[in-house]
Design an enzyme around this catalytic site. Structure first.
Site, mmCIF file in Angstrom:
data_model
loop_
_atom_site.group_PDB
_atom_site.id
_atom_site.type_symbol
_atom_site.label_atom_id
_atom_site.label_comp_id
_atom_site.label_asym_id
_atom_site.label_seq_id
_atom_site.Cartn_x
_atom_site.Cartn_y
_atom_site.Cartn_z
ATOM 1 N N ALA A 64 8.020 -11.484 -53.385
ATOM 2 C CA ALA A 64 9.259 -11.157 -52.844
ATOM 3 C C ALA A 64 8.804 -9.431 -51.793
ATOM 4 O O ALA A 64 8.209 -8.488 -51.766
ATOM 5 C CB ALA A 64 10.031 -10.695 -54.035
ATOM 6 N N GLY A 107 6.719 -12.924 -56.390
ATOM 7 C CA GLY A 107 6.947 -14.092 -56.199
ATOM 8 C C GLY A 107 6.662 -15.524 -55.007
ATOM 9 O O GLY A 107 6.393 -16.707 -56.107
ATOM 10 N N GLU A 110 4.966 -17.202 -57.781
ATOM 11 C CA GLU A 110 5.799 -18.081 -58.856
ATOM 12 C C GLU A 110 6.218 -19.288 -58.216
ATOM 13 O O GLU A 110 6.892 -20.272 -58.597
ATOM 14 C CB GLU A 110 7.222 -16.951 -59.413
ATOM 15 C CG GLU A 110 6.803 -16.065 -60.393
ATOM 16 C CD GLU A 110 7.926 -15.280 -60.310
ATOM 17 O OE1 GLU A 110 7.670 -14.005 -58.910
ATOM 18 O OE2 GLU A 110 8.737 -15.187 -61.583
ATOM 19 N N GLU A 130 4.427 -7.277 -60.379
ATOM 20 C CA GLU A 130 5.381 -6.441 -60.834
ATOM 21 C C GLU A 130 5.717 -5.700 -61.181
ATOM 22 O O GLU A 130 5.678 -4.638 -61.374
ATOM 23 C CB GLU A 130 6.231 -7.500 -60.790
ATOM 24 C CG GLU A 130 6.851 -8.961 -59.608
ATOM 25 C CD GLU A 130 5.976 -10.312 -60.061
ATOM 26 O OE1 GLU A 130 5.333 -10.403 -60.311
ATOM 27 O OE2 GLU A 130 6.963 -11.035 -59.398
#
Ligand code: CAA
Length: 254
Positions: A64, A107, A110, A130
């Site tokens: 992200a 992300g 993911e 993260e």
């Protein structure tokens, strides 16, 4: 529809979505996630695309966008969540494949977890960093990674924030295959899947997803109903007829 941070190409029975924000290693910002979700909505109505590939160029996606998240309040963080987009991809009625080169982090990794099939080349690096940012994976990683590779390995990746190479990802069962050219190999696999009976594929995908969310007795019941419904399709007749006639079946998705 024109997109800014992704592109959509249709070729020979499949569709290829490219993440295109190379200046930030394809870090996923809000607009990119909205475009990705919109693109899957567009593809749902596309009868010609039998399988979908998500890929980057040099890198898949480095997570992200951290710049976006810097000043978030908890409410803003929740609104930024990728869960709706990722749920749509995961539930997409056709196979979705990830072709991974370079970084697939946070992300970005993911995003590969909501795909049905992952093929990487030797440059691929997977990780959930993260924790090093004072957070932890928030795009489904705590659920989907342990399901895929087991709790011990998932905790190792999530707690340490470390990065693993393609060989280790294969050993963990995180990816299906390492290929010299990840995209070329993924195109071949996607085209193979696009030749399978779409209704049976869709139902098999639904059964596998459901299996983790409902209890075992219900999962077997669901499978039995879905399996029996294949016998209402022409593709079942065609598949079995072709077997008895010793020829290749031609499935039509009906
Ligand atoms: N967000 C925003 N920008 C990012 C980014 C990210 N996740 N990852 C890379 N970039 C940007 C860098 O800031 C840099 O931009 P500038 O040129 O403007 O400085 C550019 O991409 C190139 O990156 P680097 O210079 O850092 O490249 P590198 O090869 O030295 O390092 C890297 C590559 C190891 C991937 C490093 O960029 C990095 O650690 N990125 C962050 C990875 C990360 O922590 N991802 C998790 C994000 S949080 C998340 O995903 C939450 C969630 O669960 C949904």
């Amino acid at each position: 529809m024109p997109y800014q941070y992704i592109s959509l190409e249709r070729c020979e029975g499949i569709a290829i979505i490219r993440l295109q924000r190379p200046e930030a290693l394809n870090a996923l910002n809000r607009q990119m996630i909205e475009e990705l979700e919109q693109c899957f909505m567009e593809l749902e109505a596309d009868k010609k695309a039998g399988a979908i590939i998500i890929t980057g160029e040099k890198h898949f996606a480095a997570g992200a966008d951290i710049n976006d998240m810097l000043e978030f309040s908890p409410e803003q963080a929740r609104a930024f969540s990728f869960r709706h987009c990722f749920a749509r991809i995961e539930a997409f009625p056709k196979p979705v494949l990830a072709a991974v080169s370079g970084f697939a982090l946070g992300g970005g990794m993911e995003l590969t977890l909501v795909c049905d099939w992952r093929i990487a080349d030797k440059t691929a690096r997977f990780g959930l960093p993260e924790i090093n940012l004072g957070i932890f994976p928030g795009a489904g990683g705590t659920l989907r990674l342990p399901r895929l590779i087991g709790t011990a390995r998932a905790k190792e990746m999530i707690f340490s924030g470390g990065t693993i190479k393609a060989e280790q990802a294969l050993e963990y069962g995180l990816i299906n295959q390492i290929a010299e050219d990840a995209l070329a190999e993924t195109i071949k696999t996607a085209q193979m899947l696009a030749g399978k009976p779409p209704i049976a594929l869709k139902l098999a995908k639904q059964c596998i997803s459901q299996a983790f969310d409902i209890d075992g007795v219900k999962a077997i019941e669901f499978e039995s109903i879905a399996w029996a419904s294949c016998f209402a399709t022409r593709d079942q007749r065609e598949g079995m007829q072709a077997f008895t006639e010793k020829r290749k079946p031609e499935f039509q998705g009906i």
